[in-house]
Enzyme design. Structure first.
Site, PDB file in Angstrom:
ATOM      1  N   ASN A  50       0.788  -1.254   0.012  1.00  0.00           N
ATOM      2  CA  ASN A  50      -0.293   0.001  -0.010  1.00  0.00           C
ATOM      3  C   ASN A  50       0.946   1.348   0.095  1.00  0.00           C
ATOM      4  OD1 ASN A  50       0.914  -0.622   2.671  1.00  0.00           O
ATOM      5  ND2 ASN A  50      -1.259   0.078   3.573  1.00  0.00           N
ATOM      6  N   CYS A  55      -3.384   0.482   6.824  1.00  0.00           N
ATOM      7  CA  CYS A  55      -3.551  -0.515   8.020  1.00  0.00           C
ATOM      8  C   CYS A  55      -4.118   0.087   9.110  1.00  0.00           C
ATOM      9  CB  CYS A  55      -2.064  -0.843   8.337  1.00  0.00           C
ATOM     10  SG  CYS A  55      -1.031   0.515   8.640  1.00  0.00           S
TER      11      CYS A  55
HETATM   12  P1  NAD Z   1       1.009  -9.608   3.383  1.00  0.00           P
HETATM   13  O1  NAD Z   1       1.199 -10.319   4.743  1.00  0.00           O
HETATM   14  O2  NAD Z   1       0.381 -10.671   2.371  1.00  0.00           O
HETATM   15  O3  NAD Z   1       2.396  -9.528   2.541  1.00  0.00           O
HETATM   16  C1  NAD Z   1       3.471  -8.660   3.298  1.00  0.00           C
HETATM   17  C2  NAD Z   1       4.788  -8.855   3.016  1.00  0.00           C
HETATM   18  O4  NAD Z   1       5.433 -10.365   3.268  1.00  0.00           O
HETATM   19  C3  NAD Z   1       4.765  -9.437   1.303  1.00  0.00           C
HETATM   20  O5  NAD Z   1       6.036  -8.894   0.789  1.00  0.00           O
HETATM   21  C4  NAD Z   1       4.979 -10.583   1.363  1.00  0.00           C
HETATM   22  O6  NAD Z   1       5.685 -11.154   0.036  1.00  0.00           O
HETATM   23  C5  NAD Z   1       5.826 -11.087   2.183  1.00  0.00           C
HETATM   24  N1  NAD Z   1       5.523 -12.387   2.548  1.00  0.00           N
HETATM   25  C6  NAD Z   1       4.596 -13.199   2.568  1.00  0.00           C
HETATM   26  N2  NAD Z   1       4.701 -14.458   3.206  1.00  0.00           N
HETATM   27  C7  NAD Z   1       6.034 -14.383   3.797  1.00  0.00           C
HETATM   28  C8  NAD Z   1       6.743 -15.249   4.473  1.00  0.00           C
HETATM   29  N3  NAD Z   1       6.340 -16.656   5.004  1.00  0.00           N
HETATM   30  N4  NAD Z   1       7.948 -14.998   4.970  1.00  0.00           N
HETATM   31  C9  NAD Z   1       8.462 -13.711   4.705  1.00  0.00           C
HETATM   32  N5  NAD Z   1       7.847 -12.995   3.873  1.00  0.00           N
HETATM   33  C10 NAD Z   1       6.674 -13.224   3.501  1.00  0.00           C
HETATM   34  O7  NAD Z   1       0.470  -8.345   3.476  1.00  0.00           O
HETATM   35  P2  NAD Z   1      -0.069  -7.414   2.151  1.00  0.00           P
HETATM   36  O8  NAD Z   1      -1.198  -7.901   1.489  1.00  0.00           O
HETATM   37  O9  NAD Z   1       1.126  -7.082   1.115  1.00  0.00           O
HETATM   38  O10 NAD Z   1      -0.584  -6.114   2.964  1.00  0.00           O
HETATM   39  C11 NAD Z   1      -1.398  -5.859   3.352  1.00  0.00           C
HETATM   40  C12 NAD Z   1      -1.263  -6.033   4.841  1.00  0.00           C
HETATM   41  O11 NAD Z   1      -0.288  -5.298   5.552  1.00  0.00           O
HETATM   42  C13 NAD Z   1      -2.780  -5.597   5.763  1.00  0.00           C
HETATM   43  O12 NAD Z   1      -2.887  -6.718   6.790  1.00  0.00           O
HETATM   44  C14 NAD Z   1      -2.336  -4.375   6.327  1.00  0.00           C
HETATM   45  O13 NAD Z   1      -2.978  -3.990   7.511  1.00  0.00           O
HETATM   46  C15 NAD Z   1      -0.700  -4.590   6.712  1.00  0.00           C
HETATM   47  N6  NAD Z   1      -0.051  -3.150   6.713  1.00  0.00           N
HETATM   48  C16 NAD Z   1       0.314  -2.837   7.705  1.00  0.00           C
HETATM   49  C17 NAD Z   1       0.965  -1.316   8.171  1.00  0.00           C
HETATM   50  C18 NAD Z   1       1.584  -1.083   9.497  1.00  0.00           C
HETATM   51  O14 NAD Z   1       2.326  -0.241   9.402  1.00  0.00           O
HETATM   52  N7  NAD Z   1       1.104  -1.798  10.722  1.00  0.00           N
HETATM   53  C19 NAD Z   1       1.388  -0.951   6.949  1.00  0.00           C
HETATM   54  C20 NAD Z   1       0.699  -1.074   5.715  1.00  0.00           C
HETATM   55  C21 NAD Z   1       0.041  -2.456   5.524  1.00  0.00           C
END
Ligand code: NAD
Length: 484
Positions: A153, A284
């Protein structure tokens, strides 16, 4: 392809390609067009990045904080000079309107580089006097190689929010962007090199979850900072724990926003709009459970609908447009699925609810009223433009209901009663709270979540503690007394 980078990865100061990696198509969400094709990192690429970050670290940490800070501040200046181009790229990567990316992405990344660049020279330990002339001094040390893993995002912002404090402390970084939005982190890496960062200090490798997982478990890595969903956070935290690695977890939320009947309704509606529909709801910390006190409920809903009708939905490159497409077809379908669940479970659809026809991944900003605490749309993170409005009578009741969630990322309250505002905030089980506003995240303030929403904090001086550790040195000025 319009936005094809020189190569998929950026390692040791250079673009690097390995077409044996699984393809990653970058899709412009407004049209569905493929704008670049990258490749996921092979084990050889991951190894190259780890070696590069590992061998650059000691020299980078040995530079003075002033020198490291200068590199970061120069990078901030370059990012600001190129804000327009970087914003156009970010809009293509994410689909977010240019009206947003011009002010919230490269600029926010530049803020982090400038802020942590400014702090770098002042990162010190302390002197602790003891009895008899003995004393302790502490040395603030870098952790080593840090891995950053991003969500889709805010790709530029996340690459900088993790990279800037890591580098300020003398660490090196390997950043793995989300496979959905891989382009802008490469620009961050390029700019850092241009600003004088030695080779290998900031590397970018592309890939799906498996690439992230292979970085997390590598013994050369000292720290992992993830921005992503709770299920991914659980896996990454557990994998990092096996080797006692440091972690920062920025995860999902289902944050409450409480509107009391004495609130300024225009401001509360503005807060609810920003906290639910900015970036098409893909934020988020969004306040997706909007608790409105019964006396003003219909007035609030009427004004909200009136104002939503003036949203300009369309081509994100048109600077008049303030509501763009979802990042992907998949994310749009997830949000549309939740809308169906909301209807089926008896929530009242008061605005939107439909996909918008065309090749892009557009859907309407959507508001449900009469939502109850047990409905799926009030419990699960949707990560799309779907607001749930819930009614309440008393402060005590709403406090308990607001906290009745596994998440604890953010929370907000709108009221003119100052005492009540502080009472409510004191009761919130959330890391980032707002009084009479919502969703601001300046670099000067800590940002992060409680409960399942995360561990650690980004931004502010606190981020330094998450990217460094203290060495304690006891100095004796006396003879050593041994019992025998
Ligand atoms: P996601 O959890 O699907 O993926 C996040 C990242 O993790 C990606 O780069 C993905 O390739 C990687 N990933 C996936 N599986 C992994 C593993 N087993 N080991 C290591 N890396 C792995 O999330 P998304 O769909 O990309 O993003 C949306 C989510 O992110 C929402 O839940 C949102 O709330 C959260 N978010 C949180 C914040 C915050 O600051 N708290 C900010 C933005 C988004």
């Amino acid at each position: 392809m319009k936005f094809q980078p020189k190569a998929s990865h950026f390692i040791n100061g250079e673009y690097v390609e390995d077409t044996n990696g699984a393809p990653i198509d970058v899709i412009y969400p407004a049209t569905g067009e493929v704008i670049a094709r990258l490749h996921s990192a092979t084990p050889e690429i991951v190894n190259q990045a780890l070696n590069s970050a590992k061998s650059a670290q000691a020299e980078w940490a040995a530079m003075s904080g002033t020198e490291r800070g200068r590199v970061l501040r120069r990078a901030a200046d370059i990012m600001r000079e190129r804000n327009h181009d970087l914003s156009v790229l970010e809009t293509h990567d994410t689909g977010k309107p240019l009206q947003e990316t011009l002010v919230a992405d490269a600029t926010s990344g530049a803020d982090a580089l400038e802020y942590f660049g400014g702090l770098a020279a002042s990162l010190t330990g302390e002197h602790i006097p003891l009895g008899g002339g003995d004393f302790v001094y502490t040395i603030r040390e870098a952790l080593g190689v840090c891995v950053g893993i991003g969500a889709w995002n805010y790709p530029t912002q996340i690459a900088c929010w993790k990279g800037a404090p890591a580098l300020a402390c003398g660490n090196t970084m390997i950043f793995k962007p989300s496979e959905t939005t891989p382009l802008s982190a490469l620009k961050v890496a390029e700019i850092l090199v241009e600003a004088g960062a030695p080779k290998g200090v900031y590397n970018v490798v592309q890939g799906y979850g498996d690439v992230g997982a292979s970085l997390v478990t590598d013994p050369r890595v000292a720290k992992v900072s993830l921005t992503g969903s709770v299920p991914t956070g659980r896996k990454v935290y557990a994998a990092a724990a096996a080797d006692m690695k440091h972690v920062t977890m920025e995860l999902g939320g289902k944050s409450p926003m409480i509107v009391f009947d004495d609130a300024d309704i225009e401001n509360a509606v503005s807060g609810a709009i920003l906290g639910n529909f900015y970036s098409s709801g893909q934020v988020c910390s969004n306040g997706t459970r909007v608790f409105v006190q019964k006396g003003i409920k219909e007035q609030f809903l009427a004004r909200l609908s009136q104002r939503l009708a003036t949203a300009k939905i369309g081509d994100p490159l048109d600077e008049e447009v303030n509501f763009g497409p979802m990042v992907s077809k998949n994310q749009m379908n997830i949000a549309l699925g939740y809308i169906e669940k909301g209807k089926a479970e008896g929530a009242r659809l008061v605005y939107g609810g439909e996909r918008i026809d065309g090749d892009g991944f557009y859907m309407q900003p959507t508001v449900f009223a009469d939502v109850t605490d047990d409905m799926t749309i009030a419990r699960e993170e949707i990560f799309g433009p779907v607001m749930s409005v819930l009614d309440f009578d008393t402060e005590e009741e709403v406090m308990a209901r607001a906290n009745d969630t596994e998440f604890g990322l953010a929370a907000g309250v709108f009221t003119k009663d100052v005492m009540r505002a502080h009472r409510i905030v004191a009761g919130f089980e959330a890391g980032t709270c707002y009084i009479n506003t919502y969703n601001l995240a300046p670099v000067e303030a800590p940002f992060g979540g409680s409960k399942m929403s995360g561990v650690g904090r980004e931004n502010s001086k606190l981020a330094i503690n998450h990217f460094s550790e203290m060495k304690t040195v006891y100095v004796s000025m006396n003879d050593v007394e041994a019992p025998y």
